[in-house]
Design an enzyme around this catalytic site. Structure first.
Site, PDB file in Angstrom:
ATOM      1  N   TRP A 169       0.837  -1.191   0.000  1.00  0.00           N
ATOM      2  CA  TRP A 169       0.000   0.000   0.000  1.00  0.00           C
ATOM      3  C   TRP A 169       0.881   1.253   0.000  1.00  0.00           C
ATOM      4  O   TRP A 169       1.845   1.364   0.748  1.00  0.00           O
ATOM      5  CB  TRP A 169      -0.901   0.023   1.240  1.00  0.00           C
ATOM      6  CG  TRP A 169      -1.692   1.289   1.336  1.00  0.00           C
ATOM      7  CD1 TRP A 169      -2.858   1.593   0.706  1.00  0.00           C
ATOM      8  CD2 TRP A 169      -1.328   2.458   2.083  1.00  0.00           C
ATOM      9  NE1 TRP A 169      -3.254   2.870   1.004  1.00  0.00           N
ATOM     10  CE2 TRP A 169      -2.334   3.437   1.850  1.00  0.00           C
ATOM     11  CE3 TRP A 169      -0.266   2.789   2.918  1.00  0.00           C
ATOM     12  CZ2 TRP A 169      -2.302   4.700   2.443  1.00  0.00           C
ATOM     13  CZ3 TRP A 169      -0.230   4.052   3.498  1.00  0.00           C
ATOM     14  CH2 TRP A 169      -1.245   4.984   3.260  1.00  0.00           C
ATOM     15  N   ASP A 335     -15.779   9.752   0.414  1.00  0.00           N
ATOM     16  CA  ASP A 335     -16.374   9.106   1.585  1.00  0.00           C
ATOM     17  C   ASP A 335     -17.016  10.128   2.529  1.00  0.00           C
ATOM     18  O   ASP A 335     -16.515  11.236   2.692  1.00  0.00           O
ATOM     19  CB  ASP A 335     -15.270   8.341   2.322  1.00  0.00           C
ATOM     20  CG  ASP A 335     -15.798   7.245   3.228  1.00  0.00           C
ATOM     21  OD1 ASP A 335     -17.021   7.201   3.458  1.00  0.00           O
ATOM     22  OD2 ASP A 335     -14.976   6.443   3.703  1.00  0.00           O
ATOM     23  N   ARG A 411      -9.917  -1.656   9.343  1.00  0.00           N
ATOM     24  CA  ARG A 411     -10.580  -0.362   9.101  1.00  0.00           C
ATOM     25  C   ARG A 411     -12.027  -0.407   9.619  1.00  0.00           C
ATOM     26  O   ARG A 411     -12.917   0.203   9.071  1.00  0.00           O
ATOM     27  CB  ARG A 411     -10.550   0.001   7.611  1.00  0.00           C
ATOM     28  CG  ARG A 411     -10.671   1.499   7.327  1.00  0.00           C
ATOM     29  CD  ARG A 411     -10.389   1.814   5.864  1.00  0.00           C
ATOM     30  NE  ARG A 411     -10.530   3.237   5.570  1.00  0.00           N
ATOM     31  CZ  ARG A 411     -11.557   3.764   4.901  1.00  0.00           C
ATOM     32  NH1 ARG A 411     -12.529   2.991   4.472  1.00  0.00           N
ATOM     33  NH2 ARG A 411     -11.604   5.058   4.653  1.00  0.00           N
ATOM     34  N   LYS A 444     -16.785   6.152  -8.081  1.00  0.00           N
ATOM     35  CA  LYS A 444     -15.481   5.636  -7.624  1.00  0.00           C
ATOM     36  C   LYS A 444     -15.768   4.455  -6.713  1.00  0.00           C
ATOM     37  O   LYS A 444     -16.252   4.614  -5.596  1.00  0.00           O
ATOM     38  CB  LYS A 444     -14.715   6.731  -6.878  1.00  0.00           C
ATOM     39  CG  LYS A 444     -13.321   6.326  -6.395  1.00  0.00           C
ATOM     40  CD  LYS A 444     -12.683   7.486  -5.630  1.00  0.00           C
ATOM     41  CE  LYS A 444     -11.298   7.133  -5.097  1.00  0.00           C
ATOM     42  NZ  LYS A 444     -10.279   7.140  -6.141  1.00  0.00           N
ATOM     43  N   ASP A 446     -14.640   1.542  -4.410  1.00  0.00           N
ATOM     44  CA  ASP A 446     -13.480   1.242  -3.578  1.00  0.00           C
ATOM     45  C   ASP A 446     -13.609  -0.142  -2.937  1.00  0.00           C
ATOM     46  O   ASP A 446     -14.695  -0.739  -2.896  1.00  0.00           O
ATOM     47  CB  ASP A 446     -13.327   2.310  -2.493  1.00  0.00           C
ATOM     48  CG  ASP A 446     -11.875   2.584  -2.135  1.00  0.00           C
ATOM     49  OD1 ASP A 446     -11.021   1.708  -2.368  1.00  0.00           O
ATOM     50  OD2 ASP A 446     -11.593   3.678  -1.606  1.00  0.00           O
ATOM     51  N   ASN A 448     -11.532  -1.579   0.501  1.00  0.00           N
ATOM     52  CA  ASN A 448     -10.496  -1.131   1.433  1.00  0.00           C
ATOM     53  C   ASN A 448     -10.017  -2.166   2.441  1.00  0.00           C
ATOM     54  O   ASN A 448      -9.422  -1.794   3.447  1.00  0.00           O
ATOM     55  CB  ASN A 448     -10.985   0.114   2.181  1.00  0.00           C
ATOM     56  CG  ASN A 448     -10.679   1.388   1.426  1.00  0.00           C
ATOM     57  OD1 ASN A 448      -9.588   1.568   0.905  1.00  0.00           O
ATOM     58  ND2 ASN A 448     -11.646   2.273   1.330  1.00  0.00           N
ATOM     59  N   CYS A 492     -10.951   1.265  -7.503  1.00  0.00           N
ATOM     60  CA  CYS A 492     -10.025   1.665  -6.444  1.00  0.00           C
ATOM     61  C   CYS A 492     -10.021   0.571  -5.394  1.00  0.00           C
ATOM     62  O   CYS A 492     -11.044  -0.064  -5.140  1.00  0.00           O
ATOM     63  CB  CYS A 492     -10.468   2.996  -5.831  1.00  0.00           C
ATOM     64  SG  CYS A 492      -9.436   3.557  -4.446  1.00  0.00           S
ATOM     65  N   ASP A 514      -2.754   5.398  -3.372  1.00  0.00           N
ATOM     66  CA  ASP A 514      -3.115   6.444  -2.411  1.00  0.00           C
ATOM     67  C   ASP A 514      -1.961   7.411  -2.183  1.00  0.00           C
ATOM     68  O   ASP A 514      -2.146   8.481  -1.605  1.00  0.00           O
ATOM     69  CB  ASP A 514      -3.514   5.818  -1.068  1.00  0.00           C
ATOM     70  CG  ASP A 514      -4.945   5.309  -1.068  1.00  0.00           C
ATOM     71  OD1 ASP A 514      -5.707   5.656  -1.989  1.00  0.00           O
ATOM     72  OD2 ASP A 514      -5.311   4.562  -0.143  1.00  0.00           O
TER      73      ASP A 514
END
Length: 697
Positions: A169, A335, A411, A444, A446, A448, A492, A514
């Site tokens: 990452w 977000d 997360r 977008k 994502d 995560n 993403c 990122d």
């Protein structure tokens, strides 16, 4: 072009420069004959007459020569196909024939009730070979332990060198080259998505340079766990095997009447060095993979680094007005717009606008953005859920988990089991309602966190979720694109964690990393360009010092020129930019729009890699060329080297349309057209246009 022998047992696929040939013997052994420069059918038939070598019983003459080695029989290499039926495993197939349709070759084999079809295709004007496999079961249930998309066999050479893209990452897509040694080199992902650690691509060469020499490359189109094995066998032959899934613990089961099609594993031979291979990969993706690749991607603004989770409609309107004044064409709310999403602990899964932050929903903001002359986009993460969400409280069984084990959170979120049809329908309803309820132009998408507790209690074959999650993701994206053809999608995954040919066939661009530090990005973008074109490579200009990772300060000029190498975006807090910075940014955005067609659709030449000193890339489209050059630092007063341009007409004169960092405004290319970066600049843009032919004077 496809040539077939009279006996229907030898096939040659040919592109503009390369050929791929294979042959099935009278014993139903499918052998690889050739992959490299163009050959004729007669050449391939001559190769098919060569006998297999004789070995002592400790080796197999088939190893390193079979086109698609299956488990079982007289072979010891890693099998591309491994299946298990009641009481036995392995395959002993018989050849049943072939068929062709629209340039696609299908070779058919059968092992009892299991039909195995190997697919081959070379698209017009491309040397990329697409390969995949279909399993169709008409017998008792079959467990598919492993079904790779292809095995690639390289010609006999000495001292192969392996290129791969590795990272983590914030440091994705970094290029590394190393000598290939005996044994297996295995890269992949066991994380449920493509992963930050490796892109599913390898390249092999012996002595190639950027513009000269043979390069063999392979790229997998799969957005879940995957594995590519590069093996140098005991007799020095090299094979590359790859496909979905990271190990042989089982992909799925096939009942009577069920089938499975593997993802495409594409291969390319190029005689033009690493640069020639990259340009061929880029052209192939623009022509046959990326949706609407002929349309240039807009300059975007994304609100994340400006606001984080602390957003409101009024604040977004203010940012939109500043973005529009810069010339931005797409405004994206990141977000924090939905559910109880005031931080990363709550709200994922509840895809309705937060009534306190957006009292009228998203439509009033979208209308305001459209009124400013921009398109409107939003951020979503549909495959995830927070335990603190209405969705999880209603359906705690919808996540991946192992019974009797703690549900691991990264997360503060869990992974939805997208393999479940009820989860798929819920997400379709949420996303369909979202896109129908407001004039949204861009999504977008994502992802995560990785898979950790990939369980499915109650399912008779729970490990199928690894494959079925990705197939469901593809199904959702395909369904949304069909229902909303005007909506663009970005892939993403915490940056560059889901970039591959599979997701690129369904999305318009990808978030590369990122890490928005412009100096770090040069190496990331250099690696990315080995396989993927600038047309899909999103790159942002953010605030300085870079607060995300390293707090390094950089000029606005350097930040813009770095990001202009792909799809330009802006992600800084525009409310804190000075009037001088805003004025300079407007100039850079306008300049990017002028060069955008050449950058996003042109042929790429990497003039000098970003290895600590000056670096540059060049794009050529028709009679125009654009050079982006960077000078991060000078040491000991060393002179700045010149960059000799490539890909231009040696019998022409080119006029400099922009910047003065050339020896002359127009120079003769056969005398050596060179760009010089002055020591007082840290980055520059040079734009040239064909002026007239010397032969016409």
């Amino acid at each position: 072009m496809l040539d077939i022998s009279e006996d229907g047992r030898t096939w040659v696929l040919s592109g503009p420069a390369g050929s791929y040939a294979l042959h099935v013997t009278d014993r139903d052994e499918l052998l690889h004959l050739h992959w490299g420069p163009r050959i004729t059918l007669a050449d391939a038939e001559a190769l098919a007459l060569r006998p297999l070598p004789e070995y002592w019983p400790f080796e197999s003459p088939l190893d390193g020569r079979e086109e698609y080695p299956a488990e079982g029989g007289p072979r010891f290499v890693r099998p591309a196909l491994s299946v298990r039926t009641a009481g036995r495993r392995g395959t002993a197939w018989v050849h049943e024939g072939y068929e062709t349709e629209d340039g696609e070759l299908r070779l058919r084999f059968r092992d009892d009730g299991l039909a195995i079809t190997l697919h081959y295709r070379m698209r017009p004007s491309s040397d990329v070979v697409e390969r995949w496999v279909t399993l169709d079961n008409q017998g008792p249930e079959v467990e598919v332990l492993r079904a790779d998309s292809a095995t690639w066999t390289l010609p006999d050479r000495h001292s192969w060198r392996l290129s791969q893209l590795h990272g983590r990452w914030g440091a994705e897509s970094r290029l590394v080259r190393s000598a290939l040694t005996y044994g297996e080199k295995v890269i992949g992902s066991r994380r449920g998505h493509t992963g930050h650690q490796h892109l599913p691509w390898v390249a092999l060469d012996t002595d190639a340079t950027e513009e000269h020499g043979e390069v063999y490359g392979c790229a997998l189109g799969w957005s879940g766990s995957w594995r590519i094995s590069v093996a140098q066998l005991p007799d020095a032959r090299v094979q590359i095997t790859g496909g979905a899934g990271h190990d042989d613990s089982g992909l799925l089961t096939l009942g009577t009447g069920e089938s499975y099609t593997t993802p495409v594993f594409a291969g390319l031979w190029s005689g033009g060095g690493f640069g020639g291979a990259s340009r061929a990969w880029h052209a192939y993706q623009r022509a046959y993979v990326i949706p609407d690749a002929g349309q240039d991607r807009p300059v975007l603004f994304n609100s994340w680094e400006a606001t984080g989770f602390d957003i409101s409609e009024e604040q977004q309107r203010a940012l939109a007005e500043r973005a529009a004044a810069l010339g931005v064409e797409l405004f994206v709310v990141d977000d924090g717009w939905f559910g109880a999403r005031t931080g990363d602990r709550a709200g994922l899964g509840d895809w309705t606008p937060n009534p306190e932050r957006f009292p009228g929903g998203l439509k009033p903001l979208a209308d305001h953005v459209h009124g400013l002359g921009m398109r409107f986009g939003i951020w979503v993460e549909p495959e995830m859920v927070n335990p603190d969400s209405d969705l999880y409280r209603a359906h705690p069984d919808w996540v991946q988990y192992q019974p009797g084990r703690t549900r691991t959170e990264f997360r503060n979120q869990l992974v939805l089991n997208l393999a479940r049809e009820d989860v798929q329908e819920y997400l379709w309803g949420q996303l369909d309602g979202l896109l129908a309820g407001a004039p949204i132009d861009y999504v977008k998408w994502d992802f995560n966190r990785c898979f950790t507790d990939a369980g499915w209690p109650g399912d008779r074959y729970p490990q199928r979720l690894w494959v079925d999650h990705v197939r469901a993701l593809y199904g959702l994206l395909d369904r949304l694109r069909a229902a909303y053809p005007g909506v663009a999608f970005e892939s993403c995954s915490g940056g560059g964690g889901r970039i591959d040919l599979g997701v690129l066939s369904r999305t318009d661009q990808v978030w590369t990393s990122d890490n928005t530090d412009p100096l770090d990005r040069l190496a990331i973008q250099h690696g990315f360009s080995q396989l993927h074109p600038a047309r899909v490579m999103a790159a942002w200009v953010t605030d300085s010092p870079n607060a995300m990772l390293n707090h390094r300060a950089s000029s606005l000029r350097f930040r813009f020129v770095s990001a202009m190498a792909g799809v330009l975006g802006v992600g800084g807090d525009l409310t804190k930019w000075t009037e001088g910075e805003l004025a300079e940014a407007r100039q850079w955005v306008a300049r990017y729009k002028e060069i955008r067609p050449v950058v996003q659709r042109g042929d790429l030449y990497r003039l000098r890699p970003p290895e600590g000193g000056p670096s540059a890339v060049q794009y050529v489209l028709g009679d125009e060329t654009v050079v982006l050059a960077w000078l991060p630092a000078q040491r000991y007063g060393e002179p700045v080297p010149a960059f000799r341009l490539r890909g231009l007409d040696p019998a022409a004169t080119y006029e400099c349309l922009e910047t003065g960092e050339l020896h002359r405004g127009a120079v003769l290319l056969h005398h050596g057209l060179r760009v010089v970066l002055r020591g007082d600049l840290d980055a520059t843009v040079v734009r040239l246009k064909w002026k007239y032919s010397l032969l016409s004077e």
